[in-house]
Motif scaffolding. Sequence first.
Motif, PDB file in Angstrom:
ATOM      1  N   TYR A 520      -1.202  -6.319  11.323  1.00 11.96           N
ATOM      2  CA  TYR A 520      -1.389  -7.202  10.533  1.00 11.96           C
ATOM      3  C   TYR A 520      -2.571  -7.005  10.150  1.00 11.96           C
ATOM      4  O   TYR A 520      -2.776  -6.847   8.460  1.00 11.96           O
ATOM      5  CB  TYR A 520      -2.352  -8.603  10.777  1.00 11.96           C
ATOM      6  N   LYS A 521      -3.455  -5.763   9.756  1.00 10.90           N
ATOM      7  CA  LYS A 521      -4.714  -5.903   9.111  1.00 10.90           C
ATOM      8  C   LYS A 521      -3.688  -4.386   8.310  1.00 10.90           C
ATOM      9  O   LYS A 521      -4.185  -4.682   6.871  1.00 10.90           O
ATOM     10  CB  LYS A 521      -5.210  -4.330   9.609  1.00 10.90           C
ATOM     11  N   SER A 522      -3.209  -3.628   8.279  1.00 13.70           N
ATOM     12  CA  SER A 522      -1.827  -3.053   7.627  1.00 13.70           C
ATOM     13  C   SER A 522      -1.454  -3.245   6.716  1.00 13.70           C
ATOM     14  O   SER A 522      -1.168  -3.444   4.968  1.00 13.70           O
ATOM     15  CB  SER A 522      -0.874  -1.620   8.363  1.00 13.70           C
ATOM     16  N   ILE A 523      -0.752  -4.719   7.255  1.00  9.79           N
ATOM     17  CA  ILE A 523      -0.167  -5.023   5.698  1.00  9.79           C
ATOM     18  C   ILE A 523      -1.469  -5.858   5.136  1.00  9.79           C
ATOM     19  O   ILE A 523      -0.749  -6.261   3.821  1.00  9.79           O
ATOM     20  CB  ILE A 523       0.558  -6.395   6.877  1.00  9.79           C
ATOM     21  N   LYS A 524      -1.700  -6.821   5.445  1.00  4.51           N
ATOM     22  CA  LYS A 524      -2.984  -7.432   4.682  1.00  4.51           C
ATOM     23  C   LYS A 524      -3.107  -6.125   4.130  1.00  4.51           C
ATOM     24  O   LYS A 524      -3.568  -6.352   2.383  1.00  4.51           O
ATOM     25  CB  LYS A 524      -3.880  -8.172   5.160  1.00  4.51           C
ATOM     26  N   LYS A 525      -3.522  -5.504   3.916  1.00  4.32           N
ATOM     27  CA  LYS A 525      -4.957  -4.006   3.729  1.00  4.32           C
ATOM     28  C   LYS A 525      -4.031  -3.352   2.685  1.00  4.32           C
ATOM     29  O   LYS A 525      -4.122  -2.972   1.239  1.00  4.32           O
ATOM     30  CB  LYS A 525      -5.835  -2.717   4.117  1.00  4.32           C
ATOM     31  N   HIS A 526      -2.739  -2.997   2.875  1.00  2.00           N
ATOM     32  CA  HIS A 526      -1.961  -1.896   2.390  1.00  2.00           C
ATOM     33  C   HIS A 526      -0.252  -3.128   1.196  1.00  2.00           C
ATOM     34  O   HIS A 526       0.129  -2.371   0.698  1.00  2.00           O
ATOM     35  CB  HIS A 526      -1.371  -0.669   2.601  1.00  2.00           C
ATOM     36  N   PHE A 527      -0.138  -3.698   2.462  1.00  2.00           N
ATOM     37  CA  PHE A 527       1.338  -4.232   1.595  1.00  2.00           C
ATOM     38  C   PHE A 527       1.589  -5.263   0.350  1.00  2.00           C
ATOM     39  O   PHE A 527       2.435  -5.632   0.776  1.00  2.00           O
ATOM     40  CB  PHE A 527       2.063  -4.003   2.601  1.00  2.00           C
TER      41      PHE A 527
END
Length: 592
Positions: A520-527
């Motif tokens: 979730y952190k990756s999706i929200k931060k980068h995508f």
Amino acid sequence: MTGKGAADQSETDRSEQILESIRNQIEDLCYIHEHMTRVLINLDIDEDWFSGYDEQERAKYDFKAMILTLVYMRARNIGQSEMERRLHGVASLGVRFGFDNIPDQQAISYNQKNRFDNDERVLLKKIADELVETCIEHDIMHDTEPKIELDKIDHEQVEEQEIMDVVEQATEIGFQEFSADRGSNTSYPLDAFFERQGYINLAKAGTTTKSRRFARLSNRKDVPHGSTHNRTMKKVADPDAQVTFAEFRDGVTPEWKRIRDEILEPFHAGVEAILKELTSGEGAESAIREPVHAAIDITVWPYHVSPYWSNRTASNKDKNPIELDIDGETKLIDPDYPELVSGTKDGERGFKMATITIVAQDTPIVLGVEPVRDSRKFEKELGIDIDSPPRGETVDRLIEQAKQHVDLHKIFLDRGFDSDQTRAIIDQHESLYVLGKSARADIDKEHIEEIKDDDYYDSRLVHGTLEYDGTEHDITYIYKESDTVDKKYVMFTVNEHIDHHRAEGLISQYGQRMEIENQYKSIKKHFLPTCASKDYRIRLLYFVIGVVLYNVWRLANYLLRDVVDFHLGESPPIPAGELIEIVGICMSKPPD
């Protein structure tokens, strides 16, 4: 006003308009990039803004590169000699700014004095001051320079072209099944919109971002305008206009469910294609070994607007609010408040999305997405009959989605899914669950107190049977001391009768569930893009596209397995944040 005074006023107005454009860009870019230099080099600068030099065709150095140099000098408060050193030095500013030939101190001095008139030099100083002030506010004014991405992406064995090739290949796999109900006279192919949407998601830009920002990266002659983009992406999600929850009645499928079904069909086609690539190897070479372990959780895409209007707000609207008495106080409710926005345990509001993700493997892939439709307090007070699926039904749909693609062995869930319905559903799917539980019952509290009083044991197992809706299965209740919070005890349930050794192993594996939090952190931060839309077609589609990009990122790293000789795991050769630097090149293909 005439003569020189009018000309001066006109120049002042023009400079203020330019500065306002730059100011807005800086503010947007500070949410995308974590360093002042990256904000600077991504500014959209129109060379027509600076026309004081009459012989541009004879200029030796790129105009924008020189503008960036002068702004940087002011922002860093350095002189020309230090600027020359940095352009040539390890910071590689010359490469970042786009110089073909790096200027020396004399060239910097000449260009500053001769390529810009006095008004333009003043404007450049104001731009630099605005850049510094805004970057300080966002805490991205660092002393050191960010690393170079493209030629040294986290591993010296990975070549730039190889990265571009695999990202393009992975992206084509992930998006190939999306379509839209569009006329035969359309100006742009659908691929062009998904290229732009990919850029928007990865760059955290808004859909109204100026077309030329993406056009610089695209190989297409023309790219869609923001308004055209919005209309087309809505058609991808659902050809019908969205309606509010109040218009639905028993027996009618809610619009949000039809939107969900429209979007998830091509999503799952992409998942299947990605998994086919990931499982093409045999044995240890395969990125996914079945049956898999999976985690289920819910994430929130914040929506900051309140459903309640003040009297002043209501007086400025062309629609009448819904009046409702809540706890003895009259509340005015927005009649068009988004149906899928609900509150969180932290007192915030947002669109909730549940996902099921492979964990405990080298390549965590999101297998399913399910919108979460929670009831709101004002709906209950209004007596509105809504379709708000319980957590067990959400889990059921996610498992059904995942089982299209893989065999599930173990499923890990936190206590937010704590219900007998959830347990019964997972057991019916013949998967093992480890589910966190709230110790609310008196018997649970008694077991915990007995552990506290025991001098030898710090955990306890209790075997039982769960009966729900005519079915039953064995269950073990696990009570143990928390590994993270001192003197705190936690509780889990497992749909088998197990011993202490088995319990310890399962609880240890339960820690794999945290991989979904990292996802979730990756999706929200980068995508995910910047999005203020309350239209659920847009929100769900953009979230699903963000998930596709996340899966694409994971696939791209797997496709590089022949290039690198070490375990990919959570340290892939393409960090998620670096995709933003190459997505325009990789996702954009010349039209056929």
